[in-house]
Every structure is written in structure tokens, then in C-alpha cells.
Design an enzyme around this catalytic site. Sequence first.
Site, PDB file in Angstrom:
ATOM      1  N   HIS A 463       0.889  -1.188  -0.062  1.00  0.00           N
ATOM      2  CA  HIS A 463      -0.039  -0.217   0.037  1.00  0.00           C
ATOM      3  C   HIS A 463       0.765   1.383  -0.127  1.00  0.00           C
ATOM      4  CE1 HIS A 463      -3.440   2.533   1.153  1.00  0.00           C
ATOM      5  NE2 HIS A 463      -2.496   3.238   1.704  1.00  0.00           N
ATOM      6  N   GLU A 464       1.930   1.306   1.102  1.00  0.00           N
ATOM      7  CA  GLU A 464       2.438   2.638   1.077  1.00  0.00           C
ATOM      8  C   GLU A 464       3.530   2.616  -0.181  1.00  0.00           C
ATOM      9  OE1 GLU A 464       1.803   4.768   3.087  1.00  0.00           O
ATOM     10  OE2 GLU A 464       0.582   3.437   4.221  1.00  0.00           O
ATOM     11  N   HIS A 467       1.893   4.608  -2.605  1.00  0.00           N
ATOM     12  CA  HIS A 467       1.871   6.110  -2.561  1.00  0.00           C
ATOM     13  C   HIS A 467       3.320   6.580  -3.176  1.00  0.00           C
ATOM     14  CE1 HIS A 467      -1.645   6.909  -0.267  1.00  0.00           C
ATOM     15  NE2 HIS A 467      -1.452   6.244   0.616  1.00  0.00           N
ATOM     16  N   HIS A 470       3.245   6.849  -6.922  1.00  0.00           N
ATOM     17  CA  HIS A 470       2.631   8.054  -7.069  1.00  0.00           C
ATOM     18  C   HIS A 470       3.420   9.437  -7.119  1.00  0.00           C
ATOM     19  CE1 HIS A 470      -1.609  10.267  -6.846  1.00  0.00           C
ATOM     20  NE2 HIS A 470      -1.169  10.302  -7.887  1.00  0.00           N
TER      21      HIS A 470
HETATM   22 ZN   LIG Z   1      -2.621   5.392   2.309  1.00  0.00          ZN
END
Ligand SMILES: [Zn+2]
Length: 673
Positions: A463-464, A467, A470
Amino acid sequence: MTNPFFEPSTLPYGMPPFADISEEHYRPAFEEGMAEQLAEVRNISGRSDLPSFENTMIPLEQSGQILDRVATVFFNKSSADSNDFTDELEEEIAPKLAAHSDAIKLDAELYRRIKAIHDSLAELDLDPESKYLVERYYIEFTVAGAGLDETEKEKLRDYNQRLSTLTTRFEKNLLADTNDLAVLIEDVTELDGLEPGEISAAAEAAKDRGLEGKYLVTLVLPTGHPFLSSLKNRDVRARIMAASRARGSRGGEWDNSQLVLEITKLRAERAALLGFDSHGAWVIADETAKNPANVAELLARLATPAAKNAREEQLDLEAIAGHPIEAHDWAFFSEKVRAAKYDVDEAAMRPYFEAETVLQNGVFFAATKLYGVTFTERSDIVAYHPEVRVFEVLNEDGSAVGLFTLDLYTRDSKHGGAWMNSLISQSALLEHPVIVTNNLNVPKPAAGEPTLLTYNEVNTFFHEFGHALHGLFARVEYPKFAGTNTYRDFVEFPSQVNEMWMLWPEVLANYGIHHRTGEPMPQEFVDKIQASSAFNEGFLTSEYLAAALLDQAWHALSAGTVVGDVAAFETAALDAAGLSNPAVPTRYSSTYFAHTFSGGYDAGYYSYIWSEVLDADTVEWFKENGGLTRENGDRFRERLLGVGGSKDPLEAFRHFRGRDADIQPLLDRRGLN
Ligand SMILES: [Zn+2]
């Protein structure tokens, strides 16, 4: 003596010169940075010529570089490696920064110039990103109160500064109370059920506090604790749960109750001043959801089926436990039911989740497959803490993407949870490269022991890193739009999508390797995980929705509404939503709900499920189009990740998906049909 924040870094990728930075540099750099930016802005607003994009928007985007450098480094430190100095400076500087931001956003002349450019936007010959920049500034300044008269602005500044002080105090209290409430265990037999690595981590934590020979269970941010699923001693589980839920509400100097009431009261009054019915209405006006009614509709649609599923799950748990299920029993018996129903044993999986292998052969591997990027450790580049590792990220053709830094382990100086932040944000205008950081809170094993991750930690890792990608892939002109600088109710979407690769067969086969035997994770584990994917979703969705609804309830208050008691308000809000099952406590109670009272997710905790609608629909798209391929990755990178905040996110989504998002994949995923 020079201050390292005064000039751009000359280190690779603009890495801040951590080796040269010491505590005495921060305060003068903040002061100089604010003064410099204010002078730059006054130069724009004081101009007598006609406002143009070139003489207003460009210098505005170029302003404040010293402040940006020091704030980035400081807030990274105050969250990942805090100490008394950062605590004090943060409390001192937060209201000053709020006042500084107000001085810019409430500059009447600057607003007049932005408005003039905005009013003539249709006639201007600008590229789409530049036009969008004008739109964004215009809306932000308007929502921030730039159109108010001087008396009203004075009140607004006062609200902003008081709120900034109160939210900083909330965070500080929470960290202190969280550390103080760590549960001390005298006898190792009370930890029966934990892994040897977890026990040694608890022993280490006790030793760090001068309690050698004992065991300290440190708390994590949400209500639930990872140990609750395996600790056999019911009394110890109850102690951990009680400590977790007591945070910020014990009376005394770290109690956050009064702060919650004051913060919500001031937020409601500020919203009224700005012409909105509530803080929520004000916040969501500048989100992709547009208004609280749209949020309420989505949450209500999910709450009833989620609560019903949770009650059914509870009956299963009670059948196996032979007694009523309390909050501290849920994780333990749900593991038993999971084992009985699906025969999935999370503890048996951990030897297949060795952290370094997960990183290199899982997280990085998936990114290489999708985007062609490679990762090389650069131990020659100094980061902000000795435990932080630095990786250079290159495209397939050898061109630079940026640096990725990883701060894996928990420590007392680190705030709870996991997050991504940037050490330098990409911008073509400023010729900035990009450096992103991932912070996790994995307990550090004793020397010589491997770091074996839990299933959830592996998921958080992916998940991290979503980011991080991104941020890394941003290719925008203006710093305002870099990477994750997009709407809050959109920003979780790319990170949630990246979670899909954790169990993708080709990825899992590459990293799910037993750390000692080298054997791959048995296929039956994987099949069982897949089969049990909607298991416990009633609980998980309910505890999340409870927190999201609490956040909305606090911020639906209109100015003048008096709330006397935090706990009573919570109970009433959860009752009204049909989510008041005591066995399924809210993921965060108000007094330790950092997202909403200090973390910048106020009236925005709904964002996770809001963006999960986009996520689930995107996962469908990847599956329909062949999954883990360069072609798919490149499309996602080009049309979505690289765009950052530089265009309307829902337009970017349509460009990627070919249509608007469909909610059905989310309902299927969470078993809410
Ligand atoms: Zn998050």
C-alpha cells in the site's frame, strides 16, 4: 556559518544534506523561509501592471523554496524521529505557519489578481495544466476566505492559529499517552501464543526503557493490536484492548477530550464565518465528493449490510468460543474460525514473509514488471536516520526516476501507523527531482533474528509503496501538482490499487519463500487466502465505517451546537448509524483519532472507502486486461500516476478506465451485496 536550508542541496537527487543539518538550523530557516516567501508574494501582489499568468501564477509557484526545504525536512523528522526539540519547535512553529499561510491566502491584492486571471481564463492561450493551476488557486483562495472583509479575516486568522495549536497538542498528547500506556508483562508465560520474534521485540522494548527482564507491549495507532489475534491469555488481551481504548481519555495532562470539543467547536464556527453550514461542508466542497450528502449516501449504503455481516460473524465466533465475544476476543477467535473454516493460519505464513525478500522480490519486483523500473541501494547517500535505506530508481532505459527511502522499523521516536511522504517533490518548473519516503512500524527483531512480517504488514508495505510510486512517477510542471498533491478523497486510490499485487500469483511466487527452507509458500495457503478474502469483512468494514461516520458526525455540527461529553456523542452517533456493537469497536475513538483531530483527515476519513470504489474498479480493469504487464502498467503510469494533481482526477480516471467508476466491484469485494 551557513544554514544548509538556505541553498538548494547539491547532493544526488537534491537529497537534503542531513549530515550537515543540526537542531539550531531549523528555527532560523523557518523564520527566513517565511520572510522570504512573504516578500516574494508581496512583490506579486504589489505590482501595478495587469495580472497575467506569467507575472502572477509563475512567481507564486516559485515562491517559498527555503520554507519548503526546511518544512519538508522538519516535518519528516517530527513524525519519523521526534524528540523534545521537535515537539517543542512543532508546537511553536505550527501556529506561525498557519498565520503565514493565511497571510498569503488572505492577501486581498493577490486574490484580486488570481480572480482577474481566472475570469479571463477562456480567452487565455494556456496549456491545460496551467489553466487547471489557475482554477485550483482560485477555488482554494476562495474557500480559504480570501473574499472576506478585513474584520472577518482577522477572526479567521485567529481561528486558524488556535486550531493549529490545539491539533498539535492533540498529537503530542496522543504520542505521550500511547507510550505511557504500553502494557508491561512480568512473566513470559503470559505472552503464550506470540512468535519468538514478537516476544524478543517485547523484551527489547522493555529493555529500551530500563525494564530488563520484562516485556513491553507497545500500542499501535488503531484500536486493534496485532497481538490480539494470537495471545492466548484472555486477561492480557483485555489489558491491551483497554489500554488501547483508554488513550487520550484518562484525565490528566494527556487527556484529549476537551481538545476534541474545542477543536470541533472552533471548526464549526470557522465554517460559518466562511459561509458553510458545517466544517464538513466546507472541507468536502474542495474534494471530489463535493458535499457531505454524497459522502453520507455512500456510507449509509454500506453500513447496514456491514453491521449485519458483522453480527453473523460474531455468532460464528461465539459458537467456537463457547462464551460471548468481547472486543478483545474478536481477533483471537476470528483467527480460530478462519483456521476452522478456511484452514488459514496467519502465524504459519509469516516465515514466508521475510521483510527483505518481500521488499526486493515482491514490492520492487511487481513495480519492475509493471513499469520497467529497477532499484539499486545507494548506501553512499545519507538519509535522516541510520536505519533508513536509500534506493535509486531508474527507468528501463537507464534514465532517472528518483530516490526511494525506506524506514521500516518502529521506534519510540516514531509516530504510529504507516505513511509516505516526499523529501523533495517533483516539478519541471523548479527543476526538482523526486525523493519519497515510506515509513512502516514493524517491530524490530532481536539481533540475528529475521524480520518476519504479518500478512497485514505485507499488505501495508504494498500500500505505502503505491503512494511512493505516485510520488516517484509524477511528471508535472508545477510543484502544486506533484505526485500525491491531489485531492484527499482521491489520493488513497493509487496506493490501494498497488495492494492487488501482493497476492498476484506471479508476484507471490517470487517473494513468498520460506526464509529458512527456501521453499515456496504452499499453493493451498494461497488458495485459502483467496477463498477467505471476504472473511471478517463485516467486522473490518464496520469498524472502519464507524470511524468514518464519527468523523462526519463531529464535522456535521453547526456553529453554536454545544456538545458536553465526547463518549456520549460517540455512542449517539454510532447508534444512529446502526454501528454500536460493543464487540466491534470503532477503529479509532475520538480521543485517539489522529487522522481527524491532528492528521489532516478531518471530515475526510471517508476518503479511504470513497477512493476504494475507484480502486476496486481499477483492479477489475487490470484483471480484464491481462494483469501484470508492462502495457497495463505504462497506461496506469501515464494516464493516472504521472498526472499527479495536474488535472481533474475523475477526468484522469475516465481517461484511464474509459468510463466512470462502477461501485459493484467494491460491493463484491467486501461481501456487501
Ligand atoms: Zn495510504
